[in-house]
Design an enzyme around this catalytic site. Sequence first.
Site, mmCIF file in Angstrom:
data_model
loop_
_atom_site.group_PDB
_atom_site.id
_atom_site.type_symbol
_atom_site.label_atom_id
_atom_site.label_comp_id
_atom_site.label_asym_id
_atom_site.label_seq_id
_atom_site.Cartn_x
_atom_site.Cartn_y
_atom_site.Cartn_z
ATOM 1 N N THR A 57 0.847 -1.189 0.000
ATOM 2 C CA THR A 57 0.000 0.000 0.000
ATOM 3 C C THR A 57 0.882 1.237 0.000
ATOM 4 O OG1 THR A 57 -2.048 0.887 0.848
ATOM 5 C CG2 THR A 57 -0.402 0.266 2.508
ATOM 6 N N VAL A 83 5.346 -1.237 2.053
ATOM 7 C CA VAL A 83 5.050 0.162 1.742
ATOM 8 C C VAL A 83 5.474 0.475 0.313
ATOM 9 C CG1 VAL A 83 5.328 2.536 2.473
ATOM 10 C CG2 VAL A 83 5.485 0.714 4.161
ATOM 11 N N LYS A 84 4.519 0.988 -0.458
ATOM 12 C CA LYS A 84 4.838 1.396 -1.826
ATOM 13 C C LYS A 84 5.396 2.812 -1.808
ATOM 14 C CE LYS A 84 2.073 -0.724 -5.407
ATOM 15 N NZ LYS A 84 0.886 -0.538 -6.260
ATOM 16 N N ILE A 85 6.562 2.952 -2.416
ATOM 17 C CA ILE A 85 7.226 4.250 -2.498
ATOM 18 C C ILE A 85 7.448 4.552 -3.982
ATOM 19 C CG2 ILE A 85 9.376 5.493 -1.956
ATOM 20 C CD1 ILE A 85 8.019 4.894 0.629
#
Length: 215
Positions: A57, A83-85
């Site tokens: 996400t 975690v999407k960066i």
Amino acid sequence: MRLFLDTANIDHIRHGVRLGIISGVTTNPTLISREGKISYKELIQEICALVPGPVSTEVLAQEAKSMIDEAREISRWAENVVVKIPATIAGVEATSVLSQEKIKVNFTLCFSLNQALLGAIAGATYVSPFVGRLDDIGHNGIELVKEIVEVFSNYNFPAQVIAASLRHARHCIEAAKAGAPIATVPYEVLMQMIRHPLTDLGISHFLADWKRVMG
Ligand code: G3P
């Protein structure tokens, strides 16, 4: 090859998991907004509880410092959250810091080999080339997947490639042939992958023959 579902829809995720072929989920702010005005944290926690694998996400922050703070907070929501960066310069800085803290990063919105390289070198666990969006502008998304898979293997980078923004069943075949270790697919595409008219025709012929003789 592993298959992830690219959705935030709980019913679709439940079905995919029940089929026994889905080992992760990817979301983004657009997919989450399609579920209506809900608690972001609660929805991700519900998805994480359903899925036997990583759930990606995305951060909404744009600056490195705020991306890092947001990612640290998201990483506390569940054990299997990733975690999407985004693949920006701030994203590279955030990915370097987060990977040192053992927070898993999916380096997303990748449209070039150079972006993918920087994500991998910064320590991302996953790198996501967006196939469909490259095709949309006349480029070849699958060629990029191939290049990234090849270069990561040249250097034994541990980062795993997630072929993303897959729009149809042909994309899945091409991602598999390109050697993508993971493909993330929308629910409708997952359904397209199994459908074949000759299978349906075969079943109805078998049943008709059986009925004619056995009654
Ligand atoms: O996994 C990325 C995906 O959600 C983007 O797909 O179809 O909006 O390009 P699309």
